[in-house]
Design a protein around this motif. Structure first.
Motif, PDB file in Angstrom:
ATOM      1  N   ASN A  59      -5.973   2.513   8.458  1.00 24.42           N
ATOM      2  CA  ASN A  59      -6.234   3.650   7.248  1.00 24.42           C
ATOM      3  C   ASN A  59      -6.189   2.501   5.714  1.00 24.42           C
ATOM      4  O   ASN A  59      -6.180   2.163   4.825  1.00 24.42           O
ATOM      5  N   PHE A 103       0.825  -1.054   0.087  1.00 26.08           N
ATOM      6  CA  PHE A 103      -0.219  -0.166   0.058  1.00 26.08           C
ATOM      7  C   PHE A 103       0.572   1.318   0.090  1.00 26.08           C
ATOM      8  O   PHE A 103       2.116   1.509   0.682  1.00 26.08           O
ATOM      9  N   THR A 131      -8.828   0.108   5.127  1.00 29.31           N
ATOM     10  CA  THR A 131     -10.216   0.901   4.534  1.00 29.31           C
ATOM     11  C   THR A 131     -10.074   1.445   3.675  1.00 29.31           C
ATOM     12  O   THR A 131     -11.476   1.850   3.452  1.00 29.31           O
ATOM     13  N   VAL A 132      -8.985   2.393   3.770  1.00 31.92           N
ATOM     14  CA  VAL A 132      -9.141   3.142   2.331  1.00 31.92           C
ATOM     15  C   VAL A 132      -9.748   2.795   0.975  1.00 31.92           C
ATOM     16  O   VAL A 132      -8.853   1.500   0.980  1.00 31.92           O
ATOM     17  N   TYR A 133     -10.248   3.496   0.029  1.00 28.50           N
ATOM     18  CA  TYR A 133     -10.900   2.430  -1.395  1.00 28.50           C
ATOM     19  C   TYR A 133     -10.640   3.676  -2.494  1.00 28.50           C
ATOM     20  O   TYR A 133     -10.264   4.739  -1.439  1.00 28.50           O
ATOM     21  N   PRO A 134     -10.320   2.914  -3.854  1.00 27.95           N
ATOM     22  CA  PRO A 134      -9.465   2.225  -3.774  1.00 27.95           C
ATOM     23  C   PRO A 134      -8.107   1.377  -2.833  1.00 27.95           C
ATOM     24  O   PRO A 134      -7.073   1.925  -2.739  1.00 27.95           O
ATOM     25  N   GLY A 135      -8.040   0.159  -4.200  1.00 29.19           N
ATOM     26  CA  GLY A 135      -6.403  -0.466  -2.737  1.00 29.19           C
ATOM     27  C   GLY A 135      -6.282  -0.273  -1.790  1.00 29.19           C
ATOM     28  O   GLY A 135      -4.557  -0.963  -1.698  1.00 29.19           O
ATOM     29  N   SER A 136      -7.221  -0.993  -0.924  1.00 29.77           N
ATOM     30  CA  SER A 136      -6.765  -1.159   0.176  1.00 29.77           C
ATOM     31  C   SER A 136      -6.202  -2.329   0.588  1.00 29.77           C
ATOM     32  O   SER A 136      -6.021  -3.442  -0.121  1.00 29.77           O
TER      33      SER A 136
END
Length: 332
Positions: A138, A116, A141-146
């Protein structure tokens, strides 16, 4: 051990207590034992080790030089890939000697399973120890690419770039490991942080490829230069970081919840399997001398081989059978 971290534990550590826990890489020349010793009381405290295959997830925090990232990736790939002896995988065999209460050894499968890129500094350019857990939160949970939140066999590796300051970094530590609090991340998973020293403190965290500022000028060499060892992959801070990564991987695998393998009676200040061998990279090492290591045709120091012809200099760890620091480049 299957589903290593899918169990119920009572976490007896408060958030305030977290700030004094230092399961960390700290450079201390006096704290090593290259020779065999009965004075080291390394004990097993009945907790788990990372016996299941490890899915390793990197969080690249900050802006990274791609060539430095490539060096680190190749090092991590080397744990489970064949290379010329003595190899990174050979070095890990000493770590694998540690077992849990069922007799299961630490795994030999370390798989780089995801990355990430937190290049926007989601939590700023100064991070506290506790904020590392929010960085993980983070990243999952972050979108996209989590990244996946893998509480079965996930291990999260936070690597900060050279423009990121971290609590106690350079002053007391170069890296540390711990486990997440469910109140922050949602589950308990082991993690480690290591910083790229860059121009911040290479003399502390990139030793022996840089000289500690408090030690004055480095000793002269016979050719009129100095005796600073050259880095095998071309960057002192990255090559120094490699050894700290190895240090933390060894300790988080043998003491992931701070209740498994360590010396001393105080779990708030454990001496772990790599702490016992700080500064020791070869036979005879200790007291500021790295020990007998190899040199390539350019004079760069190394003691392990990796994938793609890479070479690395990695500190030794405590061998519980030989009862001394040991690495595969040992002469005895």
């Amino acid at each position: 051990m299957q589903n290593l971290l899918h169990f119920h534990v009572i976490l007896l550590f408060s958030l305030s207590f977290f700030t004094i826990l230092a399961f960390s890489w700290q450079y201390n020349e006096a704290k090593n034992f290259e020779g065999s010793s009965d004075l080291v009381n390394l004990e097993y405290h009945m907790g788990p080790v990372l016996a299941s295959s490890i899915n390793l997830y990197i969080i690249w925090y900050g802006r990274w030089n791609p060539s430095h990232q490539s060096t680190i990736r190749d090092f991590l790939y080397s744990f489970s890939s064949p290379a010329t002896y003595p190899s990174v995988a050979d070095w890990w065999l000493t770590v694998r000697l540690y077992t849990d209460q069922t007799g299961s050894n630490i795994t030999n499968n370390i798989n780089l399973s995801g990355e990430f890129y937190d290049f926007k500094y989601s939590h700023g350019r100064y991070l506290s120890r506790l904020s590392m857990q929010s960085v993980i939160k983070n990243a999952v949970t972050v979108y996209p690419g989590s990244l996946p939140l893998n509480y079965h066999n996930g291990l999260y590796l936070i690597l900060t770039s050279d423009d990121v300051q971290v609590q106690d970094f350079c002053r007391a530590v170069c890296g540390f490991h711990y486990f997440t609090f469910p109140s922050i991340v949602g589950v308990t998973v082991p993690y480690a942080w290591i910083g790229h020293s860059g121009s911040q403190c290479p003399g502390m965290c990139a030793y022996p490829f840089a000289w500690p500022a408090y030690s004055g000028r480095p000793p002269p060499s016979t050719n009129g230069g100095n005796n600073i060892m050259s880095a095998p992959n071309g960057d002192a801070s990255t090559d120094g970081m490699i050894s700290v990564i190895a240090h933390e991987l060894a300790e988080v695998s043998s003491n992931p919840l701070v209740n498994a393998w360590y010396a001393g009676d105080d779990p708030s200040a454990p001496t772990e399997i790599a702490d016992l061998c700080l500064g020791v990279y070869g036979t005879g090492g200790g007291g500021g001398y790295v020990g007998v290591v190899y040199k390539d045709s350019w004079g760069n120091g190394y003691n392990l081989n990796g994938v793609k012809g890479r070479r690395f200099l990695v500190q030794w760890v405590w061998n519980p059978v030989k009862r001394r620091c040991f690495g595969p480049n040992s002469l005895d």
